[in-house]
Write a protein that holds these residues in place. Sequence first.
Motif, PDB file in Angstrom:
ATOM      1  N   HIS A  15       0.838  -1.196   0.000  1.00  0.00           N
ATOM      2  CA  HIS A  15       0.000   0.000   0.000  1.00  0.00           C
ATOM      3  C   HIS A  15       0.875   1.249   0.000  1.00  0.00           C
ATOM      4  O   HIS A  15       2.028   1.219   0.437  1.00  0.00           O
ATOM      5  N   ARG A  16       0.309   2.335  -0.451  1.00  0.00           N
ATOM      6  CA  ARG A  16       1.011   3.608  -0.453  1.00  0.00           C
ATOM      7  C   ARG A  16       0.133   4.681   0.188  1.00  0.00           C
ATOM      8  O   ARG A  16      -0.164   5.724  -0.407  1.00  0.00           O
ATOM      9  N   CYS A  17      -0.305   4.410   1.407  1.00  0.00           N
ATOM     10  CA  CYS A  17      -1.143   5.372   2.125  1.00  0.00           C
ATOM     11  C   CYS A  17      -0.357   6.663   2.325  1.00  0.00           C
ATOM     12  O   CYS A  17       0.836   6.634   2.641  1.00  0.00           O
ATOM     13  N   SER A  18      -1.027   7.797   2.158  1.00  0.00           N
ATOM     14  CA  SER A  18      -0.314   9.074   2.144  1.00  0.00           C
ATOM     15  C   SER A  18       0.276   9.443   3.499  1.00  0.00           C
ATOM     16  O   SER A  18       1.193  10.270   3.564  1.00  0.00           O
ATOM     17  N   ALA A  27       1.421  12.899   2.988  1.00  0.00           N
ATOM     18  CA  ALA A  27       0.365  13.696   3.612  1.00  0.00           C
ATOM     19  C   ALA A  27       0.874  15.032   4.129  1.00  0.00           C
ATOM     20  O   ALA A  27       0.092  15.970   4.312  1.00  0.00           O
ATOM     21  N   LYS A  38      -9.977   9.220   0.459  1.00  0.00           N
ATOM     22  CA  LYS A  38      -9.336   9.510  -0.823  1.00  0.00           C
ATOM     23  C   LYS A  38      -8.014  10.218  -0.615  1.00  0.00           C
ATOM     24  O   LYS A  38      -7.005   9.896  -1.250  1.00  0.00           O
ATOM     25  N   ARG A  39      -7.998  11.194   0.300  1.00  0.00           N
ATOM     26  CA  ARG A  39      -6.750  11.896   0.587  1.00  0.00           C
ATOM     27  C   ARG A  39      -5.732  10.963   1.240  1.00  0.00           C
ATOM     28  O   ARG A  39      -4.528  11.130   1.067  1.00  0.00           O
ATOM     29  N   MET A  40      -6.220  10.009   2.011  1.00  0.00           N
ATOM     30  CA  MET A  40      -5.328   9.030   2.633  1.00  0.00           C
ATOM     31  C   MET A  40      -4.826   7.985   1.632  1.00  0.00           C
ATOM     32  O   MET A  40      -3.943   7.195   1.941  1.00  0.00           O
ATOM     33  N   LYS A  41      -5.434   7.986   0.444  1.00  0.00           N
ATOM     34  CA  LYS A  41      -5.155   6.980  -0.587  1.00  0.00           C
ATOM     35  C   LYS A  41      -5.508   5.581  -0.089  1.00  0.00           C
ATOM     36  O   LYS A  41      -4.762   4.626  -0.251  1.00  0.00           O
ATOM     37  N   ARG A  42      -6.703   5.503   0.493  1.00  0.00           N
ATOM     38  CA  ARG A  42      -7.233   4.230   0.977  1.00  0.00           C
ATOM     39  C   ARG A  42      -8.579   3.969   0.310  1.00  0.00           C
ATOM     40  O   ARG A  42      -9.245   4.902  -0.145  1.00  0.00           O
TER      41      ARG A  42
END
Length: 460
Positions: free
Chosen positions: A154-157, A352, A281-285
Amino acid sequence: MTTPITIPAPPKVGMVSLGCPKALVDSERILTKLRAEGYQMSADYAGADVVLVNTCGFLDSAKEESLEAIGEAMAENGRVIVTGCMGNEADVIRARFPDVLAVTGAHQYEDVVQAVHDAAPPARGAFIDLVPEGGIKLTPRHYSYLKISEGCNHRCSFCIIPSLRGDLVSRRIDAVLREAEKLVAAGTRELLVISQDTSAYGVDTRHEPRDWKGRPVRAHMTDLARELGGLRTPEGKAPWVRLHYVYPYPHVDHVIPLMAEGLLTPYLDIPFQHAAPAVLKRMKRPANEAKVLDRIKAWRTIAPDITIRSSFVVGFPGETEADFQYLLDWLDEAQLDRVGGFRFEPVEGAAANDLSDPVPEEVKEERYQRLMEKTAAISAAKLAAKVGRTLPVIIDEVGEPDEEDGSVGATGRSQADAPEIDGHVYLRDVPEGLAPGSFVDVLVEDADEHDLYGVIAPGA
């Protein structure tokens, strides 16, 4: 006359282990390797020839805690090797502590061991029983963490785990099962399955099958769960098997029937992080919170006693009051059993940090308090509903007899409680001889926001 054999005094290693259970497993592996080579463990700085500090680098506050631990070890001992997630920032560590002996990164076991060799060469002795069955454990004997993979795809922000630990690397299924079998044989009564993403186990190896007990078993979460559910203690009892860090991929639905059948502990630790689509969406989840609610309802239909734990971040950049209220409303609907909350904290290297509209600290704090009030109320209601029920409990600690009446109390956990992060079950008037790791049936007499209180059920 026979000359007595002189066994050289083994060097002693101290260990400070910070961070998550995955780091604790790393520490256990390092100590097991060193113990196999003849090293002794030291319980304090003064008695150690070298001190290992296994650091955490996930948040800036965790980094500062790691630096403080390094500083304390340097002040008390002076011979310090640094490893773990913050090892990727060797320049930061050496800038503050130029005299540390070595700095290595996360799960670089051989590098750590070599650094210990250089600092305190092992004393070889053929007449020493080096390693207890099951290896060196930093947890109590009756429960063990079972790490099934390293890294994350995963690439969570908000997260820098991939840069610290790399992409997903799954262990071979036969190696995982062999370790689990040995742990149970050595006294483990509860296995806690951990990774950065348990649901993704085996994706990197295309779920490669391996021979296990004369038949092929895939490196897949459902196959792993089924096989772990078949383990038995030397007494013929089924150990508890608890799944952590489970992302709600569709195939998670297939492990719920295993819980209903008693093969798995009815417990899922799912890192939802938030519920509002804009924040996710901002968290990229994944932003499929509505579908998740439907699935949670279906899971509870199949396994009514399932416990769902999660954690949520408040004050993420761009989080509006409407987003936060969406999360609170979602929690009202989801009725999660156990919830942890975190105030958003920038982490060096996380995407983030560059997002617009940061949330003021006072707003973060106010939202955090509201989140905790909401989840505490949900937890209190769920635990109150357990009063009068009889639940299986694993004993963690047994107290000393009371000075006045000689009664003994004990602390345990129900299947809804993972060690260190969830609640407890406090028992009164337990029988003499009750030992940690015992399973008992407990009649619940009372409850508060987080814990249960009871007595061993009559006839149990």
